[in-house]
Design an enzyme around this catalytic site. Structure first.
Site, PDB file in Angstrom:
ATOM      1  N   HIS A   4       0.843  -1.205   0.000  1.00 61.56           N
ATOM      2  CA  HIS A   4       0.000   0.000   0.000  1.00 61.56           C
ATOM      3  C   HIS A   4       0.881   1.259   0.000  1.00 61.56           C
ATOM      4  O   HIS A   4       0.618   2.217  -0.729  1.00 61.56           O
ATOM      5  CB  HIS A   4      -0.878   0.068   1.256  1.00 61.56           C
ATOM      6  N   SER A  28      -3.010  -7.649   3.423  1.00 59.24           N
ATOM      7  CA  SER A  28      -3.267  -7.501   4.864  1.00 59.24           C
ATOM      8  C   SER A  28      -3.680  -8.827   5.496  1.00 59.24           C
ATOM      9  O   SER A  28      -3.297  -9.134   6.627  1.00 59.24           O
ATOM     10  CB  SER A  28      -4.372  -6.469   5.096  1.00 59.24           C
TER      11      SER A  28
END
Ligand code: PNS
Length: 169
Positions: free
Chosen positions: A24, A135
């Protein structure tokens, strides 16, 4: 006027960020080469059983970008397109990792386009180093006792350890 030329100074990068990973972060940094401001929109989705609260996720993102004032971290409640309209942003950026991301991203883009044709989604290929980082895998690895240093910002490493320790008590 095309959507891109309306406001190419700002882009929104929406996601769950539960928690933010180096993949990210890479995308945020690369977006800053193109756009003056990156708005990182943390989705508040009560249906998803998030590990971190929205506030915790936002704070980790702010710390991970070193409190860069060109990165605005905010919360998205409800539809992404409504949020975009509210803040006057017309470009959404999303990362694309492996082929497996394609269908999900395609569906979301199609839905957003159906909801508002003025909002354009652009994609960046995830940096090669982060191709297999997400994640979910980070959380399950830490839960099982792995060290994820180098895959997530240091602050996230710390918070993950704390979170899983607290959950064991
Ligand atoms: O990191 P994620 O979980 O893949 O991000 C998904 C996200 C938050 C971008 C998506 O779920 C979203 O845009 N949520 C806001 C609600 C919405 O607008 N839904 C309609 C489009 S799918």
């Amino acid at each position: 006027m095309c959507a891109m030329s309306k406001n190419s100074g700002k882009v929104i990068y929406p996601g769950s960020f539960d928690p933010i990973t180096n993949g990210h972060l890479d995308l945020i940094e690369r977006s800053l080469h193109i756009f003056e401001y990156v708005i990182v929109g943390v989705a508040n989705n009560p249906d998803k059983n998030a590990l971190f609260t929205v506030e915790e996720r936002k704070e980790m993102i702010r710390a991970a970008v070193n409190y860069n004032d060109r990165v605005i971290v905010d919360q998205i409640d409800g539809l992404l397109v409504d949020y975009c309209r509210k803040i006057g942003v017309h470009v959404v950026v999303r990362g694309m990792r492996a082929l497996s991301d394609f269908e999900y991203e395609f569906q979301m883009t199609f839905m957003n386009r159906k909801l508002d044709r003025e909002i354009e989604t652009i994609f960046m290929m995830t940096g090669l180093r982060w191709f297999f980082v997400n994640s979910k895998i980070i959380k399950s690895a830490v839960k099982a006792g792995a060290c994820v240093e180098g895959l997530v910002p240091d602050i996230v490493c710390e918070k993950l350890q704390e979170k899983f320790k607290a959950k064991q008590l």
